[in-house]
Design an enzyme around this catalytic site. Sequence first.
Site, mmCIF file in Angstrom:
data_model
loop_
_atom_site.group_PDB
_atom_site.id
_atom_site.type_symbol
_atom_site.label_atom_id
_atom_site.label_comp_id
_atom_site.label_asym_id
_atom_site.label_seq_id
_atom_site.Cartn_x
_atom_site.Cartn_y
_atom_site.Cartn_z
ATOM 1 N N ASP A 249 33.080 30.845 37.509
ATOM 2 C CA ASP A 249 32.214 31.905 38.008
ATOM 3 C C ASP A 249 32.835 32.560 39.243
ATOM 4 O OD1 ASP A 249 29.991 33.504 38.563
ATOM 5 O OD2 ASP A 249 28.577 31.922 38.032
ATOM 6 N N ASP A 250 33.116 33.851 39.150
ATOM 7 C CA ASP A 250 33.603 34.641 40.296
ATOM 8 C C ASP A 250 35.000 34.248 40.772
ATOM 9 O OD1 ASP A 250 31.107 35.782 40.131
ATOM 10 O OD2 ASP A 250 30.351 34.970 42.018
ATOM 11 N N CYS B 137 28.359 39.076 35.804
ATOM 12 C CA CYS B 137 28.375 37.826 35.043
ATOM 13 C C CYS B 137 27.701 37.888 33.676
ATOM 14 C CB CYS B 137 27.785 36.697 35.875
ATOM 15 S SG CYS B 137 26.211 37.086 36.646
ATOM 16 N N ARG C 191 29.377 37.220 29.978
ATOM 17 C CA ARG C 191 29.028 36.037 29.191
ATOM 18 C C ARG C 191 28.549 36.432 27.801
ATOM 19 N NH1 ARG C 191 28.371 31.674 33.054
ATOM 20 N NH2 ARG C 191 29.178 32.559 34.983
ATOM 21 N N LYS D 274 25.933 27.243 33.529
ATOM 22 C CA LYS D 274 25.214 28.498 33.741
ATOM 23 C C LYS D 274 25.106 29.306 32.454
ATOM 24 C CE LYS D 274 25.749 32.852 36.248
ATOM 25 N NZ LYS D 274 26.391 33.522 37.385
ATOM 26 N N HIS E 28 22.306 32.292 32.046
ATOM 27 C CA HIS E 28 21.992 33.618 32.586
ATOM 28 C C HIS E 28 21.876 34.685 31.503
ATOM 29 C CE1 HIS E 28 22.646 36.856 35.911
ATOM 30 N NE2 HIS E 28 21.363 36.501 35.822
ATOM 31 N N HIS F 14 30.593 30.496 42.546
ATOM 32 C CA HIS F 14 29.499 31.420 42.853
ATOM 33 C C HIS F 14 28.798 30.995 44.139
ATOM 34 C CE1 HIS F 14 25.706 33.636 42.327
ATOM 35 N NE2 HIS F 14 26.334 34.382 41.431
ATOM 36 N N ASP G 107 34.330 34.974 34.721
ATOM 37 C CA ASP G 107 33.432 36.029 34.242
ATOM 38 C C ASP G 107 33.660 37.358 34.931
ATOM 39 O OD1 ASP G 107 32.410 35.198 36.688
ATOM 40 O OD2 ASP G 107 30.338 35.052 36.011
ATOM 41 N N ASN G 108 34.191 37.366 36.146
ATOM 42 C CA ASN G 108 34.500 38.591 36.897
ATOM 43 C C ASN G 108 35.280 38.199 38.145
ATOM 44 O OD1 ASN G 108 31.065 38.345 37.196
ATOM 45 N ND2 ASN G 108 32.321 37.887 38.985
ATOM 46 N N LYS H 108 34.137 41.886 42.569
ATOM 47 C CA LYS H 108 32.968 41.821 41.686
ATOM 48 C C LYS H 108 32.050 43.035 41.917
ATOM 49 C CE LYS H 108 28.980 38.738 40.855
ATOM 50 N NZ LYS H 108 28.402 37.414 41.202
#
Length: 589
Positions: A41-42, A79, A83, A141, A143, A232, A338-339, A393
């Site tokens: 994540d991130d 995100c 995903r 995660k 989301h 994250h 994801d980004n 992001k």
Amino acid sequence: MRLGRLQRWLWGGFAGLAAACAPARAEPAPVRPNFVLILVDDAALMDFGAYGGEARTPNIDRLASAGALFTHYRTSPLCAPSRAMLLTGIDNHRNGVATIPEVLPPEHEGKPGYGLRLAPEAVTVAERLRRAGYRTYMTGKWHLGSGKGDLPPSHGFQKSFALDASGADNWEQKPYMPYYDTAPWFEDGKPATLPADFYSSEFIVDRMIDYLETDRATGDPFFAYVAFQAVHIPVQAPRSYTARYEAVYDKGWDSVRTARWQRAQAMGLIPAGAPVAAKPAGQRRWDALPDPERRLLAKSMAVNAGMIEAMDDHIGRLIAYLEKRSALANTVFVVTSDNGPEPNEPVSQRGFPLWMRMNGYDQNLDRLGEKGSFVSIGPEWATAAAAPHSLFKFYASEGGLRVPFIMSGPGITAQPRVSAAAFVTDVAPTLLDIAGIEGAGGMTMTGRSLRPVLSGAADHVYAPDAAIGMEVSGNAALYRGDYKLVRNLPPHGDGQWKLYNLAQDPGETRDLGSTEPARLRSMLADYRSYAKSMGVLEIPEGYDPFRQITLNTRIKILKHHGWALGGILLGGVALVILTLRLIRKRRPA
């Protein structure tokens, strides 16, 4: 002798006839590979060791050295859309998750593609693999919605332990921002409680190993989706990991930004001599900050690196488990983000320090990143992490979209640098192609299989004139060969379309729109065609995603705590009325 020859001839004829009449012996079915899809994540392009980052990531690096390390893979800048595309192979506007609920303007609510839940026709790779006999698991995660039919069990996962939020605390079951009133974890679709000794990266891997071990005796291949909370907000890590990076970031963000830019050239991630991206306006100067603030910011980045290393250690435990069970050699790994890196610094926002205190958070320097600690790296460190690329992001610049992507396993040729263009929508069709599964039913995928590149049979799957579009909340891009058309909204963009040659200028420093107007018009026409075919909605006039987060958060707080706020308001009104009555009674006639 003649009789003997005749007998042998007759027996040979009978044997040949019997063989011809006997049913053909079935060829052994090819062994189907397992899949482990690891989503960070991130994470910025250069956050892993294999890409030149400061954090130690020997297990991710091991996968990279045995497989294919992509240098031109792009995702979306937020995100949930990433995903959704990762799991379906379908553009975010078609699969139903055009953006994230936190930034959704009211004008887009409920519109096609903007329901922010996977559309029924958007069949996930997990569902397609499950139908083909795979065991399917998910931890971490999610989301992608927690309403009826939204959680992992409704999208092909037979077992799951999922967080349906943009983030949460990594040590306890509590929210990380006022938008949420809790940390909504679900096991197999039902509300779940975290254990007392919870740490997100450790727990996510523990639970995945539990699922794999429980069903191991079936002998069926598996698909394991491991979606980490690292890195994250809130950035958190055990002290032992953070301590290893205590002095790494003491010289500040400009030092790291320059070092990453230089390493990117040395490693061939960008051409030698390519300029580093410009820093966004308004960023702080490191040497102008007071010493206590510098120490807090340097340690925040140390926690970030520690969290990456902690995650890598737990990835190593999963690899070791598969190796022990003799499953590693037949497992395809995917590792990506994801980004790009997160620039938000919530602690500086009005009202957030009060919310922190109410929810048991602080920024004690000695135990920064540990239980009860709230850490974010902020815009300056995010700029350094995204180097040599522009922004981070939320934005459609390369710092928000260009992230690490590694594939390793059977059928994948070891390639230290893969320069072929690849996109988040390509992952699902690639896995299905490797598994030998044709995607029957559901919505047609918009991505392509990367298998020809992975096997070494081809050096690209997208032709130089192929136009690939992307849009999330008004920030948009279109790629065509070496060129990129991009639009970013305020506060770090101006809403105008710009044209760049990424082969020469990966940092997006020289807008070619005025010198190549024909190309600009042509690519703008390609983008409009993409937007029309995918159902991209025009962004409302004056839209600002960060202002929208504030507005949507206030609405959420009213929904969560409206009764309490109403009670306080009524109590206040009653107190005022009572006070006025008392004053009147005491006033002389």
